[in-house]
Design a protein around this motif. Structure first.
Motif, PDB file in Angstrom:
ATOM      1  N   ASN A  24      50.993  -3.423   3.770  1.00 34.01           N
ATOM      2  CA  ASN A  24      50.830  -3.219   2.328  1.00 34.01           C
ATOM      3  C   ASN A  24      51.646  -4.219   1.515  1.00 34.01           C
ATOM      4  O   ASN A  24      51.183  -4.702   0.470  1.00 34.01           O
ATOM      5  N   CYS A 105      43.134  -1.199   9.416  1.00 35.15           N
ATOM      6  CA  CYS A 105      43.980  -0.085   9.842  1.00 35.15           C
ATOM      7  C   CYS A 105      44.891  -0.484  10.983  1.00 35.15           C
ATOM      8  O   CYS A 105      44.757  -1.557  11.574  1.00 35.15           O
ATOM      9  N   ASP A 123      45.241   4.150   7.924  1.00 37.93           N
ATOM     10  CA  ASP A 123      44.668   3.270   6.905  1.00 37.93           C
ATOM     11  C   ASP A 123      45.704   3.115   5.791  1.00 37.93           C
ATOM     12  O   ASP A 123      45.867   4.023   4.963  1.00 37.93           O
ATOM     13  N   THR A 125      45.755   1.280   3.110  1.00 38.51           N
ATOM     14  CA  THR A 125      45.263   1.114   1.742  1.00 38.51           C
ATOM     15  C   THR A 125      45.003   2.457   1.076  1.00 38.51           C
ATOM     16  O   THR A 125      45.152   2.595  -0.138  1.00 38.51           O
ATOM     17  N   ARG A 126      44.626   3.456   1.855  1.00 36.69           N
ATOM     18  CA  ARG A 126      44.331   4.791   1.312  1.00 36.69           C
ATOM     19  C   ARG A 126      45.385   5.817   1.710  1.00 36.69           C
ATOM     20  O   ARG A 126      45.300   6.983   1.315  1.00 36.69           O
ATOM     21  N   ASN A 127      46.334   5.388   2.525  1.00 32.65           N
ATOM     22  CA  ASN A 127      47.349   6.296   3.061  1.00 32.65           C
ATOM     23  C   ASN A 127      46.703   7.451   3.825  1.00 32.65           C
ATOM     24  O   ASN A 127      47.162   8.595   3.770  1.00 32.65           O
ATOM     25  N   ASP A 128      45.631   7.142   4.525  1.00 33.10           N
ATOM     26  CA  ASP A 128      44.948   8.129   5.364  1.00 33.10           C
ATOM     27  C   ASP A 128      45.483   8.036   6.785  1.00 33.10           C
ATOM     28  O   ASP A 128      45.432   6.965   7.405  1.00 33.10           O
ATOM     29  N   ASN A 141      45.481  13.497   7.581  1.00 35.12           N
ATOM     30  CA  ASN A 141      46.496  13.990   6.644  1.00 35.12           C
ATOM     31  C   ASN A 141      46.762  15.483   6.849  1.00 35.12           C
ATOM     32  O   ASN A 141      46.837  16.267   5.894  1.00 35.12           O
ATOM     33  N   TYR A 199      36.061   7.577  11.093  1.00 38.52           N
ATOM     34  CA  TYR A 199      35.111   8.089  10.114  1.00 38.52           C
ATOM     35  C   TYR A 199      34.023   8.934  10.770  1.00 38.52           C
ATOM     36  O   TYR A 199      33.529   9.888  10.169  1.00 38.52           O
TER      37      TYR A 199
END
Length: 317
Positions: A24, A105, A123, A125-128, A141, A199
Motif C-alpha cells: 500500500n 493480493c 487484498d 486495496t480493500r483490506n479484505d 474479515n 472470489y
C-alpha cells in the motif's frame, strides 16, 4: 489477531498484513517503483521482493523449523526437509500493481505433508482478509463465506486468466473462452488468480479456470474454495492439480458442468479430444460439440475425483 484462530493461521495473517502495508505504501507512488522482467510480460518489482522478505521473516521467526516455497526466492530460505512448508506469492497481480490497477493480493498457504491446511489471501486495496483452516470453514474479515448457489451455467459469472507467456497456445485459449462465454452470463479477467479463487469461495463469481499457474498462485485459494463448499481440480476434474499448471474451481454444480466443456483442452484429455481440439484450432474455428450443460439444473453432477476435491485432497509435491 483472533484467539479463536489456529496459531499458525494467526502468524500467516500477521505476515500478510505486514506485506500489505508495504504494498500500500508503494502504491502511493507506483511510478517510482523499480521493475524488472523475468520473461516477456512477466514482471517483478522491488515491492514483490520486499513483501516476500517480510513474510518469510515473520513466518520463520515464529516457526524456524518450517520450510519455505516462495515465488521469487524458491526454496532458498527455511528448513529443507520439513513436513511444514509455507507457499508464498508476495504480490499476485504484479502487472496490475505496476499499472495502478487495484486488483492484486498477498497469498500465503501452509502445506503439511503435502496437504494445504492453512490459507490467507489478503487484498490490501480493500483490506479484505480471506482465511481458511482445513476443516474449519472459510472466512472474509471473520465472516463465514460459501460458494454461490447458482445451478445453471447461463446465469453464472466466470473468471479466467489470459495466456501471456511465449509458447502459450492462444488459439486454443480463444476456443476455450468461446465455449465458456457462449454458455454463461459473463466472463471476467481480473488478473490475480489467488483473488479469483477467493472470489469463487465468497460466491462473488461462480467459477474460475486458468492454465499456466504455479503452486503459489493456487495453494491458498484452493483451500478457501473447498472450505467454502466448492470444488477445485484440473480441467478433467482430477483433484491432484496443484503442480499441473491448470486449475478449475467452482460451486459443485457449476464445476460439474464446466468439466465436460473444458476437459478436452486439458493436457490430460483423451487422445481423441486432443485431436479434435487441434483440428479445430487448425481450422481457426470454435470447437463445437461440447454438451450444453447450462440447460437446466439436471446437468452433470461431480464425479468421484471432484468429490475428492471437495474434501480438500491436495496433491503432494
Amino acid at each position: 489477531m483472533s484467539s479463536n484462530l489456529h496459531p499458525m493461521l494467526n502468524v500467516a495473517i500477521k505476515a500478510a498484513r505486514a506485506a500489505g502495508a508495504i504494498i500500500n505504501r508503494a502504491a502511493l507512488d507506483v511510478e517510482s517503483v523499480r521493475i524488472s522482467q523475468k520473461q516477456i510480460n512477466d514482471f517483478v518489482t522491488e515491492v514483490d521482493h520486499a513483501s516476500e522478505k517480510i513474510i518469510i521473516e515473520t513466518l520463520l521467526t515464529a516457526y524456524p523449523g518450517h520450510g519455505i516455497l516462495a515465488e521469487e526466492s524458491g526454496k532458498e530460505y527455511g528448513a529443507k526437509d520439513s513436513e511444514f512448508v509455507w507457499i508464498i506469492d508476495p504480490l499476485d497481480g504484479t502487472t496490475n500493481f505496476i499499472h495502478g490497477f487495484p486488483v492484486y493480493c498477498v497469498s500465503i498457504a501452509l502445506a503439511v505433508k503435502g496437504k494445504i491446511e492453512q490459507a490467507v489471501v489478503y487484498d490490501p486495496t480493500r483490506n479484505d482478509l480471506f482465511t481458511a483452516t482445513k476443516g474449519r470453514g472459510a472466512y472474509v474479515n471473520e465472516r463465514r463465506i460459501r460458494v454461490s448457489k447458482r445451478t445453471q451455467l447461463k446465469d453464472c459469472l466466470i473468471s479466467t486468466g489470459f495466456p501471456f507467456r511465449p509458447g502459450d497456445n492462444f488459439k486454443s485459449y480463444l476456443n476455450m473462452m468461446s465455449d465458456v462465454m457462449q454458455r454463461t452470463a459473463g466472463l471476467r479477467r481480473p488478473g490475480a488468480a489467488a483473488l479469483d479463487l477467493a472470489y469463487v469461495a465468497a460466491g462473488f463469481t461462480d467459477g474460475f479456470f486458468e492454465t499456466g499457474l504455479s503452486i503459489w498462485d493456487v495453494a491458498a485459494g484452493s483451500l478457501l474454495v473447498t472450505e467454502a463448499g466448492g470444488l477445485v481440480g484440473n480441467f478433467t476434474g482430477e483433484a491432484d492439480f496443484l503442480e499441473q499448471r491448470e486449475c478449475l474451481a467452482g460451486n459443485p454444480r457449476i464445476y460439474g458442468q464446466l468439466v465436460p466443456i473444458l476437459g478436452k483442452y486439458s493436457k490430460f484429455a483423451s487422445a481423441g479430444d486432443k485431436a479434435a481440439v487441434r483440428q479445430a484450432a487448425a481450422a481457426d474455428a470454435p470447437v463445437t460439440g461440447a454438451p450444453d450443460a447450462g440447460e437446466g439444473a439436471d446437468a452433470a453432477e461431480p464425479t468421484a475425483p471432484q468429490a475428492d476435491a471437495a474434501k480438500g485432497e491436495d496433491a503432494p509435491f
